[in-house]
Design a protein around this motif. Structure first.
Motif, PDB file in Angstrom:
ATOM      1  N   VAL A   8      -4.213  -8.691  -3.185  1.00 35.22           N
ATOM      2  CA  VAL A   8      -3.664  -7.909  -2.075  1.00 35.22           C
ATOM      3  C   VAL A   8      -4.716  -6.871  -1.688  1.00 35.22           C
ATOM      4  N   ASP A   9      -5.370  -7.092  -0.541  1.00 35.31           N
ATOM      5  CA  ASP A   9      -6.467  -6.201  -0.175  1.00 35.31           C
ATOM      6  C   ASP A   9      -5.981  -5.052   0.700  1.00 35.31           C
ATOM      7  N   THR A  10      -6.897  -4.138   1.001  1.00 33.82           N
ATOM      8  CA  THR A  10      -6.507  -2.931   1.723  1.00 33.82           C
ATOM      9  C   THR A  10      -6.093  -3.236   3.164  1.00 33.82           C
ATOM     10  N   ASP A  11      -6.607  -4.310   3.756  1.00 29.74           N
ATOM     11  CA  ASP A  11      -6.191  -4.676   5.106  1.00 29.74           C
ATOM     12  C   ASP A  11      -4.759  -5.192   5.118  1.00 29.74           C
ATOM     13  N   GLN A  12      -4.336  -5.799   4.024  1.00 31.20           N
ATOM     14  CA  GLN A  12      -2.937  -6.200   3.908  1.00 31.20           C
ATOM     15  C   GLN A  12      -2.047  -4.983   3.653  1.00 31.20           C
ATOM     16  N   LEU A  13      -2.547  -4.049   2.856  1.00 27.58           N
ATOM     17  CA  LEU A  13      -1.762  -2.850   2.570  1.00 27.58           C
ATOM     18  C   LEU A  13      -1.497  -2.047   3.837  1.00 27.58           C
ATOM     19  N   ILE A  14      -2.514  -1.921   4.696  1.00 29.55           N
ATOM     20  CA  ILE A  14      -2.297  -1.327   6.021  1.00 29.55           C
ATOM     21  C   ILE A  14      -3.316  -1.912   6.989  1.00 29.55           C
ATOM     22  N   PRO A  15      -2.889  -2.711   7.934  1.00 28.80           N
ATOM     23  CA  PRO A  15      -3.812  -3.262   8.924  1.00 28.80           C
ATOM     24  C   PRO A  15      -4.522  -2.155   9.709  1.00 28.80           C
ATOM     25  N   ALA A  16      -5.786  -2.407  10.053  1.00 25.99           N
ATOM     26  CA  ALA A  16      -6.627  -1.374  10.674  1.00 25.99           C
ATOM     27  C   ALA A  16      -6.051  -0.842  11.975  1.00 25.99           C
ATOM     28  N   ARG A  17      -5.284  -1.637  12.697  1.00 21.93           N
ATOM     29  CA  ARG A  17      -4.794  -1.193  14.002  1.00 21.93           C
ATOM     30  C   ARG A  17      -3.813  -0.026  13.915  1.00 21.93           C
ATOM     31  N   SER A  62     -12.854   0.261   1.983  1.00 18.92           N
ATOM     32  CA  SER A  62     -12.623   1.497   1.227  1.00 18.92           C
ATOM     33  C   SER A  62     -11.568   2.396   1.856  1.00 18.92           C
ATOM     34  N   ARG A  63     -10.824   1.911   2.829  1.00 20.21           N
ATOM     35  CA  ARG A  63      -9.892   2.765   3.576  1.00 20.21           C
ATOM     36  C   ARG A  63      -8.876   3.468   2.680  1.00 20.21           C
ATOM     37  N   GLU A  64      -8.909   4.790   2.726  1.00 19.41           N
ATOM     38  CA  GLU A  64      -7.954   5.581   1.943  1.00 19.41           C
ATOM     39  C   GLU A  64      -6.543   5.458   2.509  1.00 19.41           C
ATOM     40  N   ALA A  65      -6.447   5.015   3.766  1.00 15.14           N
ATOM     41  CA  ALA A  65      -5.134   4.847   4.384  1.00 15.14           C
ATOM     42  C   ALA A  65      -4.274   3.842   3.628  1.00 15.14           C
ATOM     43  N   ALA A  66      -4.892   2.915   2.889  1.00 19.46           N
ATOM     44  CA  ALA A  66      -4.107   1.973   2.084  1.00 19.46           C
ATOM     45  C   ALA A  66      -3.282   2.726   1.040  1.00 19.46           C
ATOM     46  N   VAL A  67      -3.876   3.754   0.468  1.00 17.93           N
ATOM     47  CA  VAL A  67      -3.146   4.587  -0.492  1.00 17.93           C
ATOM     48  C   VAL A  67      -2.107   5.441   0.229  1.00 17.93           C
ATOM     49  N   TYR A  68      -2.473   5.979   1.405  1.00 22.78           N
ATOM     50  CA  TYR A  68      -1.510   6.759   2.176  1.00 22.78           C
ATOM     51  C   TYR A  68      -0.243   5.953   2.445  1.00 22.78           C
ATOM     52  N   ALA A  69      -0.424   4.681   2.807  1.00 25.44           N
ATOM     53  CA  ALA A  69       0.736   3.839   3.126  1.00 25.44           C
ATOM     54  C   ALA A  69       1.657   3.700   1.917  1.00 25.44           C
TER      55      ALA A  69
END
Length: 206
Positions: free
Chosen positions: A19-28, A82-89
């Motif tokens: 489960v990658d960070t793009d799945q955790l929160i899509p960039a859009r 490396s998007r920290e937004a994945a953790v934010y989500a």
């Protein structure tokens, strides 16, 4: 950041690997301000179809998992960008601990900086825990960071975490707090260095 010592809560079995960070929160969804909250976008493209309709039976939306604060997954959780937004989500959704056999290293670092515990277990223990919470969805799972153990029913599982990251979570420290533990030594070094090499001090005139 609040210290993390012990968490007893309902767990959600996300039986997926990689489960990658793009799945955790899509960039859009990442253009919105942090204060607006990212929780509604957690695993968005797995939870919703192209038409925006919920995917039937997706585990995160199972009423029996309502209020879950622990997520159990398979290996390679949080890899990718490396998007920290994945953790934010995850945090904004209410997740305080993710249990998996392995994590993306940048994800794990970002997790700790936001008070989220990435607990590393063996693949066998992950499978055992997934089976347990699938069978008994309302049974709480207890994660004890001090003892580094996970308890679910009659199962007791040990987990691993980097010692420095563990120290940060236990104390609620960010990276600056971690450095400030050594404030006295840093000040002593600065005083000694100023005496031994005064020419390095700006404005000395040497």
């Amino acid at each position: 950041m609040q210290p993390f010592t012990r968490l007893e809560a309902r767990a959600c079995p996300l039986g997926l690997a990689n489960v990658d960070t793009d799945q955790l929160i899509p960039a859009r969804f990442m253009s919105r301000p942090r204060t607006a909250g990212y929780g509604t976008f957690l695993l968005h493209d797995l939870r919703f179809g192209p038409d925006g309709a919920p995917v039937p039976g997706f585990v995160l939306d199972d009423p029996r998992r309502a209020g879950a604060r622990i997520l159990v997954a398979r290996r390679n959780f949080g890899t990718g960008s490396s998007r920290e937004a994945a953790v934010y989500a995850l945090v904004d959704y209410g997740i305080a601990c993710v249990i998996a056999p392995s994590f993306g290293d940048i994800f794990a670092s970002n997790a700790v900086k936001n008070g989220l515990l990435p607990a590393t277990v063996t693949e066998d223990d992950a499978e055992s825990l997934l089976a347990a919470i699938e069978a008994e969805p309302e049974t709480p799972v207890c994660v004890d960071l001090t003892a580094q153990t996970i308890a679910a029913g009659d199962r007791a599982i040990a987990f691993a975490i980097d010692p420095v990251r563990r120290l940060q979570l236990l104390n609620g420290w960010d990276d600056i707090d971690l450095t400030l533990r050594h404030a006295a030594e840093i000040a002593a070094f600065a005083r000694t260095r100023r005496t031994e090499a005064p020419w390095i001090v700006p404005g000395h005139g040497g």
